[in-house]
Design a protein around this motif. Sequence first.
Motif, mmCIF file in Angstrom:
data_model
loop_
_atom_site.group_PDB
_atom_site.id
_atom_site.type_symbol
_atom_site.label_atom_id
_atom_site.label_comp_id
_atom_site.label_asym_id
_atom_site.label_seq_id
_atom_site.Cartn_x
_atom_site.Cartn_y
_atom_site.Cartn_z
ATOM 1 N N MET A 85 -50.450 35.497 50.886
ATOM 2 C CA MET A 85 -51.128 36.514 50.081
ATOM 3 C C MET A 85 -52.247 35.926 49.221
ATOM 4 S SD MET A 85 -48.133 39.141 49.170
ATOM 5 C CE MET A 85 -49.026 40.581 49.688
ATOM 6 N N SER A 86 -52.607 34.679 49.483
ATOM 7 C CA SER A 86 -53.658 34.052 48.669
ATOM 8 C C SER A 86 -54.977 34.829 48.771
ATOM 9 C CB SER A 86 -53.850 32.584 49.041
ATOM 10 O OG SER A 86 -54.262 32.452 50.385
ATOM 11 N N GLY A 87 -55.303 35.339 49.936
ATOM 12 C CA GLY A 87 -56.521 36.138 50.104
ATOM 13 C C GLY A 87 -56.466 37.430 49.305
ATOM 14 N N ASP A 88 -55.305 38.085 49.300
ATOM 15 C CA ASP A 88 -55.129 39.321 48.527
ATOM 16 C C ASP A 88 -55.244 39.043 47.029
ATOM 17 O OD1 ASP A 88 -54.633 40.844 50.858
ATOM 18 O OD2 ASP A 88 -52.536 40.235 50.843
ATOM 19 N N LEU A 89 -54.694 37.920 46.594
ATOM 20 C CA LEU A 89 -54.788 37.551 45.180
ATOM 21 C C LEU A 89 -56.236 37.250 44.803
ATOM 22 C CD1 LEU A 89 -51.579 35.364 44.942
ATOM 23 C CD2 LEU A 89 -52.019 37.448 43.626
ATOM 24 N N LYS A 90 -56.931 36.541 45.682
ATOM 25 C CA LYS A 90 -58.333 36.217 45.398
ATOM 26 C C LYS A 90 -59.196 37.476 45.378
ATOM 27 C CE LYS A 90 -57.847 31.493 46.464
ATOM 28 N NZ LYS A 90 -58.333 30.242 46.806
ATOM 29 N N ALA A 91 -58.811 38.495 46.153
ATOM 30 C CA ALA A 91 -59.527 39.771 46.133
ATOM 31 C C ALA A 91 -59.337 40.495 44.799
ATOM 32 C CB ALA A 91 -59.050 40.668 47.281
ATOM 33 N N ARG A 92 -58.321 40.100 44.044
ATOM 34 C CA ARG A 92 -58.062 40.662 42.708
ATOM 35 C C ARG A 92 -58.562 39.717 41.616
ATOM 36 N NH1 ARG A 92 -52.742 44.060 43.213
ATOM 37 N NH2 ARG A 92 -53.420 45.335 44.951
ATOM 38 N N SER A 93 -59.574 38.937 41.946
ATOM 39 C CA SER A 93 -60.238 38.021 41.011
ATOM 40 C C SER A 93 -59.376 36.851 40.558
ATOM 41 C CB SER A 93 -60.761 38.769 39.777
ATOM 42 O OG SER A 93 -61.650 39.782 40.181
ATOM 43 N N VAL A 94 -58.376 36.476 41.336
ATOM 44 C CA VAL A 94 -57.579 35.289 41.044
ATOM 45 C C VAL A 94 -58.266 34.109 41.721
ATOM 46 C CG1 VAL A 94 -55.363 34.129 41.448
ATOM 47 C CG2 VAL A 94 -55.413 36.545 40.793
ATOM 48 N N SER A 95 -58.757 33.182 40.928
ATOM 49 C CA SER A 95 -59.494 32.049 41.504
ATOM 50 C C SER A 95 -58.638 30.794 41.650
ATOM 51 C CB SER A 95 -60.724 31.722 40.658
ATOM 52 O OG SER A 95 -60.345 31.365 39.352
ATOM 53 N N GLU A 96 -57.484 30.758 41.012
ATOM 54 C CA GLU A 96 -56.623 29.578 41.068
ATOM 55 C C GLU A 96 -55.183 30.014 41.273
ATOM 56 O OE1 GLU A 96 -56.943 26.059 41.641
ATOM 57 O OE2 GLU A 96 -58.343 26.212 39.969
ATOM 58 N N ILE A 97 -54.548 29.484 42.314
ATOM 59 C CA ILE A 97 -53.132 29.746 42.577
ATOM 60 C C ILE A 97 -52.451 28.392 42.628
ATOM 61 C CG2 ILE A 97 -51.427 30.780 44.122
ATOM 62 C CD1 ILE A 97 -53.835 32.404 45.334
ATOM 63 N N ALA A 98 -51.385 28.231 41.841
ATOM 64 C CA ALA A 98 -50.704 26.945 41.785
ATOM 65 C C ALA A 98 -49.194 27.129 41.778
ATOM 66 C CB ALA A 98 -51.142 26.161 40.553
ATOM 67 N N CYS A 99 -48.531 26.220 42.463
ATOM 68 C CA CYS A 99 -47.079 26.155 42.495
ATOM 69 C C CYS A 99 -46.670 24.906 41.726
ATOM 70 C CB CYS A 99 -46.603 26.059 43.944
ATOM 71 S SG CYS A 99 -44.819 25.788 44.124
ATOM 72 N N ILE A 100 -45.654 25.013 40.884
ATOM 73 C CA ILE A 100 -45.178 23.857 40.129
ATOM 74 C C ILE A 100 -43.663 23.751 40.249
ATOM 75 C CG2 ILE A 100 -44.985 25.097 37.938
ATOM 76 C CD1 ILE A 100 -46.090 22.434 36.655
ATOM 77 N N SER A 101 -43.203 22.514 40.325
ATOM 78 C CA SER A 101 -41.771 22.261 40.405
ATOM 79 C C SER A 101 -41.458 20.924 39.748
ATOM 80 C CB SER A 101 -41.328 22.229 41.878
ATOM 81 O OG SER A 101 -39.930 22.041 41.968
ATOM 82 N N VAL A 102 -40.235 20.799 39.257
ATOM 83 C CA VAL A 102 -39.770 19.524 38.706
ATOM 84 C C VAL A 102 -39.375 18.662 39.906
ATOM 85 C CG1 VAL A 102 -38.151 18.379 37.147
ATOM 86 C CG2 VAL A 102 -38.983 20.675 36.606
ATOM 87 N N ASN A 103 -40.387 18.118 40.531
ATOM 88 C CA ASN A 103 -40.269 17.223 41.680
ATOM 89 C C ASN A 103 -41.347 16.166 41.528
ATOM 90 O OD1 ASN A 103 -39.332 19.967 43.501
ATOM 91 N ND2 ASN A 103 -38.254 18.074 43.876
ATOM 92 N N ASP A 104 -41.240 15.118 42.331
ATOM 93 C CA ASP A 104 -42.300 14.103 42.281
ATOM 94 C C ASP A 104 -43.492 14.554 43.124
ATOM 95 O OD1 ASP A 104 -42.243 12.710 45.044
ATOM 96 O OD2 ASP A 104 -40.143 12.609 44.420
ATOM 97 N N VAL A 105 -44.622 13.934 42.878
ATOM 98 C CA VAL A 105 -45.882 14.320 43.507
ATOM 99 C C VAL A 105 -45.854 14.137 45.031
ATOM 100 C CG1 VAL A 105 -47.063 12.109 43.176
ATOM 101 C CG2 VAL A 105 -48.384 14.228 43.190
ATOM 102 N N PHE A 106 -45.133 13.146 45.509
ATOM 103 C CA PHE A 106 -45.056 12.901 46.957
ATOM 104 C C PHE A 106 -44.322 14.046 47.660
ATOM 105 C CE2 PHE A 106 -45.006 8.680 44.884
ATOM 106 C CZ PHE A 106 -46.261 8.265 45.272
ATOM 107 N N VAL A 107 -43.248 14.503 47.052
ATOM 108 C CA VAL A 107 -42.475 15.619 47.611
ATOM 109 C C VAL A 107 -43.316 16.896 47.601
ATOM 110 C CG1 VAL A 107 -40.491 17.137 47.181
ATOM 111 C CG2 VAL A 107 -40.204 14.669 47.108
#
Length: 189
Positions: A85-107
Amino acid sequence: MISTTLLQKGVRASLCIRLLHSTSTTSMPIQVGQRLPDVLVHEGDPGNGISMAQLFMGKRGVLFGVPGAFTPGCSKSHLPGFIQMSGDLKARSVSEIACISVNDVFVMSAWGKQHGADGRVRMLADPTGAFTQAVGLFLNNNQMIQVLGNMRSVRYAMLIEDGVVKKLNIEPDGTGLSCSLASNFLKEI
């Protein structure tokens, strides 16, 4: 309060012991209207630090948190939904989508590559849980801690405008898949 009497070499004394009630304290979750804290997370490799306060500055974005990379709900529904749904979100003026988790950067990097997140969803690692703690979104569930090995994030999605939280959907049980799913969140923004 418990009172005990001690006898020592003919001296009588009372010792009062106050029993403390011990409960785990958690900070209140970040609220709508508050700014994201200036906490460093990582993207791509450990040397690539990203300031959460700066990431959404001057932008409209979506940040969603997950309990763990490669876990069933996160891998089957949550991350794929935001990628699709990243395209649908960007159509609603969302320019940045990010996922965050308490994991290391490699994972987080490997998980993003496996799902084709590149260019659609930024994969952010919060290896020490510093950001998750700063926003008060740690999962308070001993069973999940036993399964995942350490403190993890609740499942949530937030809309951020110029660094300020405008909408925050936290799953009622912290791990469910309802109000934080991309399809449901998209309907509300």
